[in-house]
Design an enzyme around this catalytic site. Structure first.
Site, mmCIF file in Angstrom:
data_model
loop_
_atom_site.group_PDB
_atom_site.id
_atom_site.type_symbol
_atom_site.label_atom_id
_atom_site.label_comp_id
_atom_site.label_asym_id
_atom_site.label_seq_id
_atom_site.Cartn_x
_atom_site.Cartn_y
_atom_site.Cartn_z
ATOM 1 N N CYS A 194 6.071 13.635 14.172
ATOM 2 C CA CYS A 194 6.396 13.582 15.595
ATOM 3 C C CYS A 194 6.011 14.905 16.269
ATOM 4 C CB CYS A 194 7.892 13.321 15.762
ATOM 5 S SG CYS A 194 8.436 13.483 17.459
ATOM 6 N N LYS A 235 -12.972 -13.707 48.055
ATOM 7 C CA LYS A 235 -14.202 -13.141 47.479
ATOM 8 C C LYS A 235 -14.010 -13.222 45.973
ATOM 9 C CE LYS A 235 -17.545 -9.439 47.816
ATOM 10 N NZ LYS A 235 -17.925 -9.486 46.409
ATOM 11 N N CYS A 250 9.388 16.860 17.223
ATOM 12 C CA CYS A 250 10.396 17.380 16.286
ATOM 13 C C CYS A 250 9.884 17.472 14.857
ATOM 14 C CB CYS A 250 11.656 16.508 16.330
ATOM 15 S SG CYS A 250 11.397 14.896 15.569
HETATM 16 S S1 IVH Z 1 -21.198 -15.433 50.891
HETATM 17 C C1 IVH Z 1 -25.128 -14.175 52.823
HETATM 18 N N1 IVH Z 1 -18.817 -15.987 49.988
HETATM 19 O O1 IVH Z 1 -20.124 -11.519 47.088
HETATM 20 C C2 IVH Z 1 -23.825 -14.077 52.208
HETATM 21 N N2 IVH Z 1 -20.124 -14.430 48.787
HETATM 22 O O2 IVH Z 1 -21.742 -9.151 48.376
HETATM 23 C C3 IVH Z 1 -23.731 -14.715 50.890
HETATM 24 N N3 IVH Z 1 -19.029 -13.585 46.771
HETATM 25 O O3 IVH Z 1 -23.192 -11.678 45.561
HETATM 26 C C4 IVH Z 1 -22.487 -14.500 50.200
HETATM 27 N N4 IVH Z 1 -17.185 -14.747 46.949
HETATM 28 O O4 IVH Z 1 -21.474 -13.207 44.597
HETATM 29 C C5 IVH Z 1 -19.933 -15.283 49.811
HETATM 30 N N5 IVH Z 1 -16.680 -16.599 49.292
HETATM 31 C C6 IVH Z 1 -17.802 -15.900 49.106
HETATM 32 C C7 IVH Z 1 -17.973 -15.044 48.006
HETATM 33 C C8 IVH Z 1 -19.145 -14.320 47.895
HETATM 34 C C9 IVH Z 1 -17.841 -13.872 46.212
HETATM 35 C C10 IVH Z 1 -19.985 -12.600 46.223
HETATM 36 C C11 IVH Z 1 -21.341 -13.143 45.997
HETATM 37 C C12 IVH Z 1 -22.289 -12.119 46.527
HETATM 38 C C13 IVH Z 1 -21.423 -10.992 46.938
HETATM 39 C C14 IVH Z 1 -21.886 -10.488 48.277
#
Ligand code: IVH
Length: 682
Positions: free
Chosen positions: A419, A118, A422
């Protein structure tokens, strides 16, 4: 051929060449032309496009340098809404997600998931019409975002024209714009150099850089992108799984993360989470969790959506590493060597998996740079086991009124001049970031730290004398310096908290046995600034005994390999302090001792068994320094030259001793030769 036609052909050629070099440079890290050649091609294309505006196509690489600033961003309605993900914070929630998925598929068998990081950046949607990048927008409220097309064009990692051929006429590619950690550090360093605002973290830097009305600024920022999905145009694609989709996006020229897997069932999900969690700090970009997606696209369609999130995917989040809280005070802490560290006292906040109440502000300059003031809302970061730190202050949240409705005062932080422990002066050298208390062992904070260091296992090694006990001993004024430890008795200890007869006996026995030590440990235990264990060992080996070390001046000390001017100055300052010499003397009188000169060293010492005679004035060494060095190297100094003399060390105005040496055929050396001789032993 008409001029227009020739220009069209030349422009097409230049575009292809430039894209080819871009690809080699950005995607394969293998430049195919020099910067000058590249710039030449680029400028030629710019000139042609200025002459024939029709040639300035939407996918021209010249679009990447940015265009004149916009007044505001226009709204962009997404073809397919950009949804968000539901979150899971525990294994139980992940197991429940997997359970729901299996129930939703009417099939209790294990499900395959595509798992990926993520990314901690900002979501964007890129529209391609007939393979040409036409629009790019932020997520916004999910239905409508901000059109940041000119800015996105400047991202060298994004294709302006799709490679391959299997793309539909209209497609929305979704992904995350982010900044790699290394690029973020470089950007902040550059900003600092120019006296411009720095960014608290790579995510803010990415967002701030993309949301610029002047795309030339975006062009100068090192932004990256990872694709993770599709909006409009998903139906017509020749793929059956999310994993295949990612591979297809890569063939079109989109960066996709390497950290992707296909795993089976909840156990597979949790194993990936553990694995990437352990490697998180080493990844070149920030992630705030992992995303699990049902791999089969048909299964995704069957599961569908609930309100604004898919049922087929979930984000498994790490505990947040950053949180907002309020500074309730700024104190300074005094370290062992007197270093003064400003520390923010915080309203308790849960961050990085623990409740944090204090965070370091590093030093005075950092507090100023971040402009952290009491009452400010700040971003606190605790990553892994690292000491919590204040990353940035949010001055816009500074309250205008105090608790009583009066105008709130938020004076900037100033390092105290005395300090807090001290009352000695706090001093800060020119060119030094760290301010220090000048109180030395008069300062209880330094005294406690010095005693804890002295007693440590790797130093003099007094078992059972930990920080808590040291604190009590100093606060009860029973111990002022390490030498006082050797005067403690059963009676004096009896008054201390939780100090039974048995504990007192054990402590006294440990103190007694610490008296047998080694010279290296003894030197290390003194807590001399810049003298760590290994320098202490070098000094012990070089001098063999304490006296020549005490006699050596900075020039003599610097003859020792690895002892430079800084360490030499620290040693000279420490031993130059009568107070420190007194403590050393008292420690020895109390019975602290070590084998005279390590027998192993004797054989290797260069002047072992040799007799030298000193005569005349040496250019840098004083007589007693030369004597100390000779003795430390195992030699003896004699007052008169005889046949048994091995060397005569002669300086200017040498008298009869030099004559005698010549007559007896004794080797005469000068200071340079002498120092060279000494160095041979090391
Ligand atoms: S999929 C319908 N994959 O997470 C689902 N999102 O809360 C679409 N994000 O705003 C998102 N890495 O910016 C997906 N590997 C990933 C992601 C990702 C970061 C973020 C994205 C989105 C938020 C979702």
């Amino acid at each position: 051929m008409s001029d227009q036609l020739a220009a069209t052909r030349r422009a097409a050629f230049l575009r292809a060449e430039i894209e080819r070099h871009n690809e080699a440079y950005y995607r394969h890290d293998a430049p195919t032309v020099t910067d000058a050649e590249y710039d030449g091609l680029f400028r030629e294309l710019q000139t042609l496009e200025a002459q024939y505006p029709a040639l300035h196509t939407a996918d021209s690489p010249t679009r990447r340098v940015g265009a004149a600033p916009l007044k505001e961003f226009s709204p962009h309605r997404h073809g397919v809404a950009m949804l968000s993900l539901n979150n899971a914070f525990s294994s139980a929630e992940v197991a429940a997600f997997d359970q729901r998925v299996r129930e939703g598929l009417d099939d209790m068998a294990a499900v395959d998931y595509a798992v990926e990081p993520k990314f901690d950046g900002l979501a964007i949607s890129l529209t391609y019409e007939n393979g040409i990048f036409s629009r790019g927008a932020t997520r916004g409220d999910g239905s409508t975002g901000e059109d940041v097309t000119p800015n996105l064009r400047t991202l060298s990692c994004l294709p302006l024209r799709l490679a391959g051929s299997e793309w539909p006429p209209l497609i929305e590619v979704r992904g995350e714009v982010l900044m790699f950690k290394g690029a973020f550090d470089d950007l902040n360093a550059r900003q600092r150099e120019r006296g411009e605002k720095t960014f608290a973290n790579p995510r803010n830097a990415a967002a701030g850089s993309l949301r610029q009305l002047d795309s030339r600024i975006t062009a100068s920022r090192p932004l990256s992108f990872f694709a993770y999905g599709i909006g409009a145009g998903a139906d017509a694609l020749p793929v059956k799984t999310h994993d295949e989709l990612m591979k297809l996006l890569a063939t079109w020229g989109f960066p996709v993360a390497d950290e992707r897997r296909v795993v089976c069932g909840a156990a597979g999900l949790l194993a990936f989470f553990e694995d990437i969690g352990a490697r998180r700090a080493q990844l070149p970009y920030d992630i705030d969790g992992v995303v699990y997606k049902v791999n089969q696209l048909a299964a995704q369609a069957q599961l569908g959506f609930v309100s604004r999130a898919p049922r087929f995917a979930i984000a498994h989040k790490f505990p947040a590493e950053e949180a907002l809280t309020v500074v309730v005070g700024i104190d300074v802490q005094v370290g062992r060597t007197g270093a003064i560290t400003p520390v923010a006292r915080l309203q308790p906040v849960f961050v990085g998996g623990v409740t944090v109440t204090n965070a370091t502000l590093h030093n005075e300059d950092e507090v100023r740079r971040k402009d952290v003031r009491v009452g400010d809302t700040v971003i606190v970061r605790r990553a892994g086991d690292v000491i919590p730190e204040v990353v940035a202050s949010l001055p816009e949240k500074r309250p205008a009124r105090d608790l009583f409705g009066g105008e709130a005062l938020h004076p900037p932080f100033f390092m105290p001049t005395r300090c807090p422990q001290c009352d000695s002066a706090i001093v800060r050298g020119v060119d030094e970031a760290i301010a220090r208390c000048s109180g030395g062992l008069f300062c209880p904070a330094q005294r406690k730290a010095a005693l804890s260091h002295f007693a440590a296992r790797r130093a003099i090694d007094i078992e059972g004398l930990g920080d808590k006990l040291v604190e009590q001993l100093v606060d009860a004024a029973l111990v002022h310096s390490p030498a006082d430890l050797y005067g403690l008795t059963q009676e004096t200890l009896a008054g201390l908290d939780r100090m039974g007869e048995k504990s007192a006996q054990n402590l006294l026995a440990a103190i007694e046995s610490s008296k047998q030590t080694t010279l290296a440990r003894f030197i290390f235990s003194l807590g001399i600034r810049n003298v760590g264990e290994s320098t202490a060992r070098d000094l012990a080996r070089h001098f063999g005994q304490l006296e020549p070390l005490l006699a050596a001046d900075q020039a003599a000390l610097q003859q020792i390999p690895d002892v430079g001017p800084v360490v030499a100055a620290s040693l000279a300052a420490f031993f130059g302090e009568p107070h420190n010499r007194q403590i050393i003397e008292r420690l020895r009188l109390a019975g602290v001792n070590w084998p005279d000169s390590a027998p192993a060293a004797t054989g290797t010492r260069v002047l072992a068994g040799k007799t030298l005679v000193l005569t005349g004035t040496l250019p840098t060494l004083k007589r007693d320094q030369a004597k100390a060095l000779i003795e430390a190297a195992g030699g003896k100094v004699s007052g008169s030259v005889s046949k048994k003399t091995d060397f005569v060390l002669a300086g200017e105005d040498a008298g009869t001793k030099l004559e005698n040496a010549r007559q007896l055929g004794v080797m005469v050396i000068d200071e340079a030769a002498f120092l060279k001789l000494l160095n041979q032993g090391d």
